[in-house]
Design a protein around this motif. Structure first.
Motif, short mmCIF file in Angstrom:
data_model
loop_
_atom_site.label_atom_id
_atom_site.label_comp_id
_atom_site.label_asym_id
_atom_site.label_seq_id
_atom_site.Cartn_x
_atom_site.Cartn_y
_atom_site.Cartn_z
N LEU A 106 49.56 26.39 50.95
CA LEU A 106 49.30 27.47 51.55
C LEU A 106 48.35 28.27 50.69
O LEU A 106 48.36 28.05 49.38
N SER A 107 47.54 29.22 51.19
CA SER A 107 46.64 29.82 50.42
C SER A 107 47.02 31.21 50.30
O SER A 107 47.84 31.79 50.72
N PHE A 108 46.29 31.91 49.22
CA PHE A 108 46.68 33.29 48.89
C PHE A 108 45.36 34.00 48.53
O PHE A 108 44.24 33.30 47.96
N ARG A 109 45.31 35.38 48.67
CA ARG A 109 44.09 36.08 48.32
C ARG A 109 44.05 36.44 46.91
O ARG A 109 45.09 37.48 46.51
N SER A 110 43.18 35.90 46.06
CA SER A 110 42.88 36.35 45.04
C SER A 110 42.05 37.70 44.74
O SER A 110 40.98 37.36 45.06
N TRP A 111 42.52 38.83 44.02
CA TRP A 111 41.34 39.94 43.84
C TRP A 111 40.84 39.88 42.61
O TRP A 111 41.87 40.03 41.50
N GLY A 112 39.59 40.35 42.36
CA GLY A 112 39.18 40.81 41.17
C GLY A 112 39.52 42.38 40.76
O GLY A 112 40.14 42.91 41.67
N GLN A 113 39.29 42.55 39.68
CA GLN A 113 39.63 44.01 39.24
C GLN A 113 38.60 45.25 39.84
O GLN A 113 38.69 46.28 39.61
N GLY A 114 37.31 44.65 40.10
CA GLY A 114 36.49 45.47 40.65
C GLY A 114 35.18 45.99 39.86
O GLY A 114 35.55 45.90 38.53
N THR A 115 34.08 46.09 40.21
CA THR A 115 32.86 46.43 39.36
C THR A 115 32.35 47.54 40.13
O THR A 115 31.95 47.65 41.30
N GLN A 116 32.21 48.70 39.22
CA GLN A 116 31.41 49.87 39.70
C GLN A 116 29.92 49.68 39.77
O GLN A 116 29.06 49.20 39.21
N VAL A 117 29.22 49.99 41.18
CA VAL A 117 28.03 50.30 41.53
C VAL A 117 27.56 51.64 42.17
O VAL A 117 28.19 52.14 42.85
N THR A 118 26.73 52.04 41.10
CA THR A 118 26.21 53.60 41.26
C THR A 118 24.70 53.37 41.43
O THR A 118 23.96 52.94 40.75
#
Length: 121
Positions: A106-118
Motif C-alpha cells: 500500500l502507498s501513502f502520501r508523504s507531505w513536506g513541511q512547506g516552503t514560502q514563496v513571495t
C-alpha cells in the motif's frame, strides 16, 4: 520512517524565477506520482503540478507555460521551476509524494513541511 523535505523558496520580484526542490527519503520501495501544491492566505490548498514515475505531467491552468515540474527518480527528488512569477503565485508550496514503503503493498502520501514563496516588488 519516511521524510519529505522542500527547499528553494524565498522572495522574488514579479517576472522573476525560482526553483523548488523536494526530496523524499527513508525506507522507500518506490514512489508513484510526486506533486506540488500551494496554499495562499485565506485560500484552500490547490494542486499546482504533478508528475508520474514515468514522467507524465499535469499542471493547473494558471501556471501552464510558466512552471515546469521534473523529477530525478534515482534521488527521489522532484523539482518545480517557476518562471514569469506573479504576485498571485505567492503562497506556501508543499511537496507530496505517493510512497510505497518496503514491506508494504500500500502507498501513502508523504507531505513536506512547506516552503514560502513571495512574489512582490
Amino acid at each position: 520512517q519516511v521524510q519529505t523535505v522542500e527547499s528553494g523558496g524565498g522572495w522574488v520580484q514579479p517576472g522573476g524565477s525560482l526553483r523548488l526542490s523536494c526530496t523524499t527519503s527513508g525506507s522507500i520501495f518506490s514512489i508513484n506520482d510526486m506533486g506540488w501544491y500551494r496554499q495562499a492566505p485565506g485560500k484552500q490548498r490547490e494542486l499546482v503540478a504533478v508528475i508520474t514515475s514515468g514522467g507524465s505531467t499535469e499542471y493547473t491552468d494558471s501556471v501552464k507555460g510558466r512552471f515546469t515540474i521534473s523529477r530525478d527518480n534515482a534521488k527521489n527528488t522532484v523539482y518545480l521551476q517557476m518562471s514569469s512569477l506573479k504576485p498571485e503565485d505567492t503562497a506556501v508550496y508543499y511537496c507530496n509524494a505517493d510512497v510505497v514503503p518496503y514491506g508494504s503493498r500500500l502507498s501513502f502520501r508523504s507531505w513536506g513541511q512547506g516552503t514560502q514563496v513571495t512574489v512582490s516588488s
